[in-house]
Design a protein around this motif. Structure first.
Motif, PDB file in Angstrom:
ATOM      1  N   LEU A  62      -4.253  -0.343   0.487  1.00  0.00           N
ATOM      2  CA  LEU A  62      -3.108  -1.062   1.167  1.00  0.00           C
ATOM      3  C   LEU A  62      -2.620   0.084   1.595  1.00  0.00           C
ATOM      4  O   LEU A  62      -2.599   0.725   3.295  1.00  0.00           O
ATOM      5  CB  LEU A  62      -2.455  -1.553   0.922  1.00  0.00           C
ATOM      6  CG  LEU A  62      -2.886  -3.473   0.441  1.00  0.00           C
ATOM      7  CD1 LEU A  62      -1.981  -3.915  -0.303  1.00  0.00           C
ATOM      8  CD2 LEU A  62      -3.033  -4.227   1.948  1.00  0.00           C
ATOM      9  N   TRP A  63      -2.427   1.408   0.849  1.00  0.00           N
ATOM     10  CA  TRP A  63      -1.913   2.746   1.618  1.00  0.00           C
ATOM     11  C   TRP A  63      -2.940   3.367   2.233  1.00  0.00           C
ATOM     12  O   TRP A  63      -2.128   3.795   3.156  1.00  0.00           O
ATOM     13  CB  TRP A  63      -1.611   3.311   0.385  1.00  0.00           C
ATOM     14  CG  TRP A  63      -1.183   4.405   0.366  1.00  0.00           C
ATOM     15  CD1 TRP A  63      -1.628   6.041   0.442  1.00  0.00           C
ATOM     16  CD2 TRP A  63       0.228   4.784  -0.056  1.00  0.00           C
ATOM     17  NE1 TRP A  63      -1.004   6.904   0.630  1.00  0.00           N
ATOM     18  CE2 TRP A  63       0.868   6.715   0.830  1.00  0.00           C
ATOM     19  CE3 TRP A  63       1.506   4.201   0.226  1.00  0.00           C
ATOM     20  CZ2 TRP A  63       1.429   6.866   0.838  1.00  0.00           C
ATOM     21  CZ3 TRP A  63       2.857   4.809   0.458  1.00  0.00           C
ATOM     22  CH2 TRP A  63       3.436   5.964   1.032  1.00  0.00           C
ATOM     23  N   HIS A  64      -4.048   3.225   1.846  1.00  0.00           N
ATOM     24  CA  HIS A  64      -4.645   3.934   2.723  1.00  0.00           C
ATOM     25  C   HIS A  64      -5.163   3.742   4.138  1.00  0.00           C
ATOM     26  O   HIS A  64      -4.604   3.740   5.317  1.00  0.00           O
ATOM     27  CB  HIS A  64      -6.256   4.672   2.085  1.00  0.00           C
ATOM     28  CG  HIS A  64      -5.456   5.756   1.650  1.00  0.00           C
ATOM     29  ND1 HIS A  64      -6.528   6.932   2.103  1.00  0.00           N
ATOM     30  CD2 HIS A  64      -6.080   5.957  -0.208  1.00  0.00           C
ATOM     31  CE1 HIS A  64      -5.705   8.201   1.105  1.00  0.00           C
ATOM     32  NE2 HIS A  64      -5.447   7.394  -0.132  1.00  0.00           N
ATOM     33  N   GLU A  65      -5.055   2.345   4.488  1.00  0.00           N
ATOM     34  CA  GLU A  65      -5.949   2.034   5.564  1.00  0.00           C
ATOM     35  C   GLU A  65      -4.153   1.152   6.589  1.00  0.00           C
ATOM     36  O   GLU A  65      -4.068   1.120   7.162  1.00  0.00           O
ATOM     37  CB  GLU A  65      -6.999   0.988   5.008  1.00  0.00           C
ATOM     38  CG  GLU A  65      -7.884   0.294   4.531  1.00  0.00           C
ATOM     39  CD  GLU A  65      -8.746   1.757   5.251  1.00  0.00           C
ATOM     40  OE1 GLU A  65      -8.869   1.473   6.743  1.00  0.00           O
ATOM     41  OE2 GLU A  65      -8.967   2.746   4.944  1.00  0.00           O
ATOM     42  N   ARG A  66      -2.793   0.938   5.691  1.00  0.00           N
ATOM     43  CA  ARG A  66      -1.602   0.316   6.156  1.00  0.00           C
ATOM     44  C   ARG A  66      -2.613  -0.908   7.071  1.00  0.00           C
ATOM     45  O   ARG A  66      -2.138  -0.779   8.096  1.00  0.00           O
ATOM     46  CB  ARG A  66      -1.217   1.458   6.912  1.00  0.00           C
ATOM     47  CG  ARG A  66      -1.028   2.655   5.610  1.00  0.00           C
ATOM     48  CD  ARG A  66      -0.346   3.487   6.594  1.00  0.00           C
ATOM     49  NE  ARG A  66       0.476   4.639   5.847  1.00  0.00           N
ATOM     50  CZ  ARG A  66       1.193   4.626   5.073  1.00  0.00           C
ATOM     51  NH1 ARG A  66       2.154   3.966   4.705  1.00  0.00           N
ATOM     52  NH2 ARG A  66       1.286   5.850   4.116  1.00  0.00           N
TER      53      ARG A  66
ATOM     54  N   SER B  43      -4.853  -9.395   7.717  1.00  0.00           N
ATOM     55  CA  SER B  43      -6.505  -8.425   6.465  1.00  0.00           C
ATOM     56  C   SER B  43      -6.458  -8.703   5.449  1.00  0.00           C
ATOM     57  O   SER B  43      -5.731  -9.170   4.966  1.00  0.00           O
ATOM     58  CB  SER B  43      -5.989  -6.964   6.473  1.00  0.00           C
ATOM     59  OG  SER B  43      -7.117  -6.233   6.261  1.00  0.00           O
TER      60      SER B  43
ATOM     61  N   TRP C  62      -5.290  -7.842   1.877  1.00  0.00           N
ATOM     62  CA  TRP C  62      -3.875  -8.006   1.675  1.00  0.00           C
ATOM     63  C   TRP C  62      -4.608  -9.287   0.629  1.00  0.00           C
ATOM     64  O   TRP C  62      -3.873  -9.558  -0.598  1.00  0.00           O
ATOM     65  CB  TRP C  62      -2.661  -8.761   2.343  1.00  0.00           C
ATOM     66  CG  TRP C  62      -2.095  -7.335   2.932  1.00  0.00           C
ATOM     67  CD1 TRP C  62      -2.355  -6.899   3.885  1.00  0.00           C
ATOM     68  CD2 TRP C  62      -0.795  -6.708   2.549  1.00  0.00           C
ATOM     69  NE1 TRP C  62      -1.142  -5.900   4.417  1.00  0.00           N
ATOM     70  CE2 TRP C  62      -0.669  -6.048   3.246  1.00  0.00           C
ATOM     71  CE3 TRP C  62      -0.350  -7.112   0.813  1.00  0.00           C
ATOM     72  CZ2 TRP C  62       0.429  -4.896   2.970  1.00  0.00           C
ATOM     73  CZ3 TRP C  62       0.525  -6.765   0.936  1.00  0.00           C
ATOM     74  CH2 TRP C  62       1.141  -5.415   1.302  1.00  0.00           C
TER      75      TRP C  62
END
Length: 459
Positions: A168-172, A177, A180
């Motif tokens: 989640l941090w890298h793809e935001r 999605s 999540w």
């Protein structure tokens, strides 16, 4: 600082207890029992991830896990030798188990995270499943020590969250999605694992409580049994001394050695003499029963001539049979002697019980026949009467303690209900069996089968 010094605060805060020792023993026993199952899981995971990702990382992981497994075996052997008096050793072992758990769980977590970092976002089925399997295994099998279980679940949970948060941090991504969805699924899985762990822990503690209750009941029963045995032994011995004097005096009076008994007293004195004999028999039977229960019955095993024993038993009980107006005879079916291995005095006690029962339950003028014969490698000693017989369907009660098939006040003969039970115990100690054949109104044959002892003839 030594390990003993480091664990001193823990020992002061949590005093050693039998329950903690039981937890350690159960934990290490389960660890040893599932050793090969864990080896198969670790080896499979290492081979698969080593083939598809990094062989070097797989080798390092498997080597670390093997060190932890060896330490588990050492700790299991140490725990097995512990006793409740080893308070310090118990806590040192607990600390070593926690340290080994920390190393093992950390190796699994680091390996799973390293594999996840080699994959693209969202493609972490293998490391996540590896963590799930490890956490479920811990929930099912490591609940004996709560600290070890909590340590594993915390580390596995951190790894779960790290892998999904990293994506989640890298793809935001947006909330729609699948990343999540993976995150919320991991949260649900963690809840499931915690709930499963709590369920296994409750079940384990409930079983421990039940075992503790059973142990306490067992101890109370042992104390009560010892007190009962001591009471019976003391009372029986205290009764025997005055009873011997009373019985001896009555026997002298009834024998006429002190002069003729007045006619009006004759019947009363005979009744008193018989009841004194019954009481003496009861005390002897109770003492024998107490010895059998305590494992203190003494046996002097030797080679016994069964035919000679039968003849002696008949000779020694003729007077008793005469009192019941019963004819007692010895059947010499074979002149060749038969031998058995037994305690002659105890075997004579068996014969006295069987013959006295046969006389008591025979009709006046009846015949009781005592004999022995060879039957296929065994020697059968039998006592046959022509009495009232035993009804069908009561065989399981005949040899029970304190059992009289006719318990009414007007029963045909009195007794303690112990003779046949003691007889059975004695016969079985010699490797034999006792049984009977009977027909109501026609009579009963009790027989004892003992292994034959073949003796070389004297040249």
């Amino acid at each position: 600082m030594t390990l003993s010094e480091a664990t001193q605060p823990i020992m002061n805060a949590f005093p050693a207890s039998d329950r903690l020792l039981q937890n350690l023993k159960d934990y290490t026993a389960m660890s040893t029992e599932l050793l090969w199952q864990r080896q198969l899981i670790f080896l499979s995971a290492s081979v698969l991830t080593g083939f598809y990702f990094s062989p070097i990382a797989a080798a390092l992981f498997y080597g670390t896990i093997m060190l932890c497994e060896v330490q588990d075996l050492i700790l299991a052997r140490r725990a097995k030798r512990l006793s409740s008096e080893d308070g310090k050793a118990i806590f040192v072992t607990l600390v070593w188990i926690l340290l080994n758990t920390l190393l093992s769980a950390s190796a699994i977590c680091v390996y799973a995270v390293s594999v996840a970092l080699m994959q693209d976002a969202g493609g972490h089925f293998t490391p996540l499943f590896f963590l799930f399997a490890a956490a479920l295994f811990a929930a099912m099998n490591n609940h004996q020590i709560v600290l070890a279980l909590a340590l594993r679940l915390i580390l596995y949970g951190i790894s779960f969250i790290f892998i999904t948060i990293w994506d989640l941090w890298h793809e935001r991504p947006g909330l729609e999605s699948e990343l999540w969805l993976h995150f919320f699924t991991v949260v649900f899985v963690m809840y499931f694992l915690i709930d499963s762990s709590a369920a296994y822990l409750r079940l384990y503690r409930r079983n421990l409580a039940q075992l503790e209750t059973l142990r306490e009941e067992h101890e109370r029963t042992k104390i009560a049994y010892i007190a009962k045995s001591q009471f019976i032994s003391t009372v029986s011995h205290e009764l025997r001394t005055p009873l011997t004097s009373v019985k001896g005096s009555l026997d002298l009076i009834n024998s006429g050695a002190l002069g003729a008994v007045p006619e009006k007293m004759h019947g009363l004195m005979e009744i008193a003499g018989k009841n004194a004999q019954r009481l003496a028999t009861l005390i002897n039977d109770v003492l024998d029963l107490q010895k059998i229960e305590a494992g203190e019955m003494e046996y002097r095993i030797s080679v016994v001539n069964a035919q000679a024993l039968v003849f002696e038993a008949v000779e020694s009980t003729i007077g008793y049979a005469d009192l019941h107006e019963v004819h007692l005879e010895c059947a010499n079916e074979n002149a060749e002697p038969f031998f058995v291995e037994a305690d002659e005095s105890r075997l004579m006690q068996v014969m006295a019980n069987l013959i006295s029962n046969a006389a008591k339950f025979s009709f006046n003028g009846g015949t009781v026949t005592v004999g022995c014969k060879r039957m296929g490698g065994k020697v059968r000693i039998y006592v046959k009467d022509e009495g009232i017989g035993i009804p069908e369907g009561v065989k399981d009660r005949v040899f029970e303690r304190f059992t009289q098939l006719d318990s009414s006040d007007q029963r045909h003969a009195g007794g303690t209900g112990l003779g046949l039970n003691i007889t059975k115990e004695i016969v079985e100690h010699f490797g034999g069996t006792i049984d009977y054949e009977s027909e109501v109104g026609e009579g009963t044959t009790f027989f004892v089968d003992l292994p034959e002892k073949f003796v070389d003839p004297i040249p």
